[in-house]
Design a protein around this motif. Structure first.
Motif, PDB file in Angstrom:
ATOM      1  N   GLY A 190       0.851  -1.221   0.164  1.00  0.00           N
ATOM      2  CA  GLY A 190       0.040   0.126  -0.087  1.00  0.00           C
ATOM      3  C   GLY A 190       1.061   1.245   0.008  1.00  0.00           C
ATOM      4  N   GLU A 191       0.153   2.408   0.233  1.00  0.00           N
ATOM      5  CA  GLU A 191       0.984   3.671   0.156  1.00  0.00           C
ATOM      6  C   GLU A 191       0.972   4.296   1.668  1.00  0.00           C
ATOM      7  OE1 GLU A 191      -0.912   6.059  -2.594  1.00  0.00           O
ATOM      8  OE2 GLU A 191      -0.457   4.725  -4.261  1.00  0.00           O
ATOM      9  N   LEU A 192       2.112   4.941   1.826  1.00  0.00           N
ATOM     10  CA  LEU A 192       2.570   5.363   3.231  1.00  0.00           C
ATOM     11  C   LEU A 192       2.683   6.907   2.813  1.00  0.00           C
ATOM     12  CD1 LEU A 192       4.551   2.313   4.750  1.00  0.00           C
ATOM     13  CD2 LEU A 192       2.000   2.871   5.170  1.00  0.00           C
ATOM     14  N   GLN A 193       2.540   7.488   3.908  1.00  0.00           N
ATOM     15  CA  GLN A 193       3.173   8.850   3.809  1.00  0.00           C
ATOM     16  C   GLN A 193       4.141   8.937   4.972  1.00  0.00           C
ATOM     17  OE1 GLN A 193       0.333  12.238   4.053  1.00  0.00           O
ATOM     18  NE2 GLN A 193       1.829  13.283   5.414  1.00  0.00           N
ATOM     19  N   ARG A 194       5.409   9.557   4.762  1.00  0.00           N
ATOM     20  CA  ARG A 194       6.413   9.407   5.619  1.00  0.00           C
ATOM     21  C   ARG A 194       7.204  10.565   5.752  1.00  0.00           C
ATOM     22  NH1 ARG A 194       8.848   3.011   5.514  1.00  0.00           N
ATOM     23  NH2 ARG A 194       7.385   2.670   7.177  1.00  0.00           N
ATOM     24  N   VAL A 195       8.083  10.928   6.728  1.00  0.00           N
ATOM     25  CA  VAL A 195       8.906  12.363   6.773  1.00  0.00           C
ATOM     26  C   VAL A 195      10.104  11.991   6.789  1.00  0.00           C
ATOM     27  CG1 VAL A 195       9.146  14.622   7.925  1.00  0.00           C
ATOM     28  CG2 VAL A 195       6.840  13.195   7.984  1.00  0.00           C
ATOM     29  N   ARG A 196      10.990  12.487   5.740  1.00  0.00           N
ATOM     30  CA  ARG A 196      12.456  12.453   5.814  1.00  0.00           C
ATOM     31  C   ARG A 196      12.939  13.126   6.810  1.00  0.00           C
ATOM     32  NH1 ARG A 196      15.005  12.201   0.700  1.00  0.00           N
ATOM     33  NH2 ARG A 196      16.318  13.888   1.609  1.00  0.00           N
ATOM     34  N   LYS A 197      14.570  12.820   6.897  1.00  0.00           N
ATOM     35  CA  LYS A 197      15.106  13.620   8.076  1.00  0.00           C
ATOM     36  C   LYS A 197      15.313  14.923   8.107  1.00  0.00           C
ATOM     37  CE  LYS A 197      19.762  13.516  10.026  1.00  0.00           C
ATOM     38  NZ  LYS A 197      21.225  13.454   9.512  1.00  0.00           N
ATOM     39  N   ASP A 198      15.254  15.392   6.563  1.00  0.00           N
ATOM     40  CA  ASP A 198      15.239  16.919   6.359  1.00  0.00           C
ATOM     41  C   ASP A 198      13.909  17.471   6.490  1.00  0.00           C
ATOM     42  OD1 ASP A 198      14.000  16.002   4.089  1.00  0.00           O
ATOM     43  OD2 ASP A 198      15.586  16.340   3.004  1.00  0.00           O
ATOM     44  N   GLY A 199      12.748  16.741   6.963  1.00  0.00           N
ATOM     45  CA  GLY A 199      11.604  17.492   7.269  1.00  0.00           C
ATOM     46  C   GLY A 199      10.579  17.265   6.162  1.00  0.00           C
ATOM     47  N   GLU A 200      11.057  16.878   4.967  1.00  0.00           N
ATOM     48  CA  GLU A 200      10.352  16.811   3.732  1.00  0.00           C
ATOM     49  C   GLU A 200       9.387  15.683   3.810  1.00  0.00           C
ATOM     50  OE1 GLU A 200      11.051  16.430  -0.907  1.00  0.00           O
ATOM     51  OE2 GLU A 200      12.216  17.813   0.292  1.00  0.00           O
ATOM     52  N   THR A 201       7.725  15.901   3.487  1.00  0.00           N
ATOM     53  CA  THR A 201       7.119  14.499   3.429  1.00  0.00           C
ATOM     54  C   THR A 201       7.246  14.044   2.141  1.00  0.00           C
ATOM     55  OG1 THR A 201       5.673  16.025   4.692  1.00  0.00           O
ATOM     56  CG2 THR A 201       4.756  13.999   3.458  1.00  0.00           C
ATOM     57  N   VAL A 202       7.200  12.603   2.112  1.00  0.00           N
ATOM     58  CA  VAL A 202       7.441  11.801   0.962  1.00  0.00           C
ATOM     59  C   VAL A 202       6.226  10.675   1.012  1.00  0.00           C
ATOM     60  CG1 VAL A 202       9.708  11.902   0.336  1.00  0.00           C
ATOM     61  CG2 VAL A 202       9.120  10.223   2.089  1.00  0.00           C
ATOM     62  N   MET A 203       5.735  10.451  -0.290  1.00  0.00           N
ATOM     63  CA  MET A 203       4.868   9.488  -0.315  1.00  0.00           C
ATOM     64  C   MET A 203       5.559   8.153  -0.869  1.00  0.00           C
ATOM     65  SD  MET A 203       1.909  10.434   0.234  1.00  0.00           S
ATOM     66  CE  MET A 203       0.933   8.913  -0.256  1.00  0.00           C
TER      67      MET A 203
END
Ligand code: ADP
Length: 607
Positions: A190-203
């Motif tokens: 499935g799809e998850l939304q996560r936050v990278r170390k630099d604070g950017e949100t990635v799908m």
């Protein structure tokens, strides 16, 4: 699990400490075994040495150390027992040796497994996908280079951390549900939304697999993750442009139709379904269209369809639909051929133009009514002229009648003369009948009546209608007819109305000029190979530069009691006949009004 959360990279060799401890343990065990009189199998503790060395992962060292331990055990046995071996001592030595060998073998097998797993995981490390393993408590146990790149944390920073807290995982369904699903079916995707170390949100598109141990107990979850942020953005943009398109289609009542030429397969947009009033469950096809086409337009649509199938590059057709409840819709279909290959398609737009057509009809009707009203007004203005046209032949009839009577009343009636007078009477009577017929024709409200007309005749008849007006206003008239007839297709009364109107405007424009200088020139001539022209020139006030553009607009007038409809109606009539009307100013005072009409086809060849 053999994955080691303590190391930075999973396989970093950090053997110094275990070796030192192992050496110390081996020394102590050997010392006790060889030099103290203890009757216990102390050599069993060499197992610890083997395990410590094995834990560093080196297969060769483990084997060597195991041999070493066996040698030390035997050496200690030899040193401590001289030549008197008790049965118990031999048994203790044998147990110790057995323990060391068994432990070494188990450790080596474990190392072999670890090596295989290590190889596999090293391969995982090479892939571009972000691969993360976490144990059943969500602690990260493996973090490949792809994951470092995707999330920004190094393996050293990530391993041992709770995966969902670290990356602030957010999913459409709860993590608990995902975990349940993984335990139930062994996987999840499935799809998850996560936050990278630099604070950017990635799908993230994530694929989870459950890892079970030999007993079938779940030990870890291996997740393959791909960054789909860009794809999501593109999808989002696509969805938005689709929404825009569908809004635009709904608002403009324009649907899309694509037809594959090879097999006639069709695609309709939502608006197309709405226009045809067909349920979206129905597969689109030519049969659905045929079922809706108005029977009177079926032939035209069939012909257009034939043209499409034979690969004509462009199709433009207007036709009617007949709905099941007998409503009629007007549609306009424009399509063009996309690509010439085997997969060629017709892509087109279907516009529901019912409202426009209905409005146009209403406009045409009101224009016709207005035209009728202005004609009647014009006739009112011409009343004197008309009365003269009719009374003049009537007076002539009376005179001729009197003359005829006189010829007959003679002692010897002169029949020949009487006959001449009576013939004169008949001619005059015909003239007045003609005038009355024309007036009635102009006053009658009727639909346009197309015929092939000679423009010269149209101008002559119009002049007849205004002759009296021209005389009373002391206007000199000059006519200049083309030698050949100028045949056009059109409505006689409407075209007369245009000419009469231009001449009356000219008369009005000259009312302020001294009588001797009022001059009207009416010409007919061939304009070019395809058009005939009528020119009406006067010596009136002329038209000022600023008024040229609005002269033909409705309600534009410079007269106190003007309606401003005359020229606007002239323009609608001329344009409805496929022609053009315009004004010109001359060097000398006055205006030149002119219009051109397409010649009737047969005429074109004569030129
Ligand atoms: P109306 O005659 O009621 O004013 P028209 O549409 O026939 O309406 O004419 C519009 C205007 O065009 C007139 O008011 C006049 O100013 C100008 N016009 C028309 N014909 C002539 C002409 N022959 N010479 C000068 N002006 C003209």
């Amino acid at each position: 699990m053999v994955l080691n959360p303590g190391s930075t990279r999973l396989w970093r060799e950090n053997a110094g400490l275990p070796y030192a401890v192992a050496g110390a343990v081996a020394l102590v065990v050997f010392a006790i075994d060889a030099f103290t009189p203890l009757d216990i199998a102390i050599a069993v503790l060499y197992v610890v040495v083997v395990l410590l060395v094995a834990s560093t992962g080196s297969r060769r060292t483990t084997t060597a150390v195991a041999y070493g331990c066996v040698a030390l055990t035997l050496l200690a046995f030899a040193l401590s027992h001289d030549e008197h071996y008790s049965g118990g001592a031999v048994a203790r030595c044998a147990v110790s040796l057995l323990a060391i060998v068994t432990t070494a073998m188990l450790a080596l097998r474990d190392q072999a497994n670890t090596a295989i797993l290590r190889e596999r995981l090293e391969l995982l490390d090479l892939t571009h996908d972000a691969i993360v393993a976490h144990d059943m408590n969500d602690r990260i146990t493996f973090w490949n280079q792809g994951a470092e790149k995707l999330y920004g944390w190094t393996a050293a920073q990530a391993i041992g951390q709770p995966i969902h807290e670290l990356t602030r995982t957010h999913a459409a369904i709860s993590l608990e549900d995902i975990r349940r699903e993984v335990l139930r079916s062994g996987g999840w995707q499935g799809e998850l939304q996560r936050v990278r170390k630099d604070g950017e949100t990635v799908m993230i598109s994530s694929r989870w697999a459950l890892w079970r141990d030999l007993r079938g107990q779940p030990v870890a979850i291996l997740a393959t993750n791909n960054d789909i942020t860009d794809r999501k953005q593109v999808e989002h943009a696509l969805r938005r442009s689709e929404a825009f398109l569908s809004d635009a289609q709904r608002l403009s009542h324009t649907g899309s139709i694509a037809t594959r030429l090879a097999d006639g397969a069709m695609w309709w947009s939502e608006e197309t379904y709405r226009i045809f009033e067909v349920s979206t469950d129905v597969a689109p096809g030519i049969e659905q269209i045929v079922a809706r086409v108005h029977p009177e337009d079926a032939a035209a649509v069939g012909e257009a369809q034939h043209r499409v199938l034979t690969g004509e590059p462009y199709v433009d057709i207007q036709f009617r639909l007949l709905m099941p409840d007998a409503r009629v819709k007007h549609v306009h279909y424009v399509a063009h051929l996309v690509a010439q290959q085997a997969d060629a398609e017709y892509v087109g737009a279907l516009m529901d133009i019912t409202e426009r057509v209905v409005a146009q009809d209403a406009l045409d009707r009101s224009t016709a009514e207005l035209a009728h009203a202005t004609r009647v007004t014009m006739l009112g203005e011409l009343a004197a002229s008309i009365a003269h046209e009719v009374t003049q032949p009537l007076a002539a009839i009376v005179t001729a009648g009197d003359a005829a009577l006189r010829w007959l009343d003679r002692p010897t009636p002169d029949v020949a003369e009487a006959r001449q007078s009576i013939e004169q009477m008949t001619r005059d009577a015909k003239r007045s009948t003609d005038v009355i017929r024309r007036i009635r024709g102009m006053a009658r409200k009727r639909a346009p009546d197309e015929a092939v007309l000679d423009l010269n005749m149209v101008v002559r008849e119009s002049l007849d209608l205004v002759r009296r007006e021209l005389e009373s206003q002391k206007v000199d008239v000059e006519t200049d007819y083309s030698a050949a007839p100028q045949r056009v297709r059109g409505d006689r009364v409407q075209l007369q109305q245009v000419v009469v109107n231009l001449m009356l405007n000219a008369v009005q424009a000259m009312s302020g000029i001294k009588p001797g200088a009022r001059r009207l020139v009416v010409r007919t001539r061939a304009f070019d190979r395809r058009h005939a022209q009528v020119v009406v020139e006067d010596t009136g006030t002329g038209i000022c530069e600023a008024d040229f553009d609005r002269l033909f607009s409705a309600f534009f007038t410079t007269k106190e009691d003007g309606m401003g409809m005359g020229l606007s109606i002239c323009r609608s009539i001329v344009e409805a006949h496929g022609g053009r009307i315009w004004a010109e100013s001359r060097e000398h005072p006055g205006a030149v009004m002119q219009f051109v009409l397409p010649l009737h086809e047969e005429m074109c060849h004569e030129h």
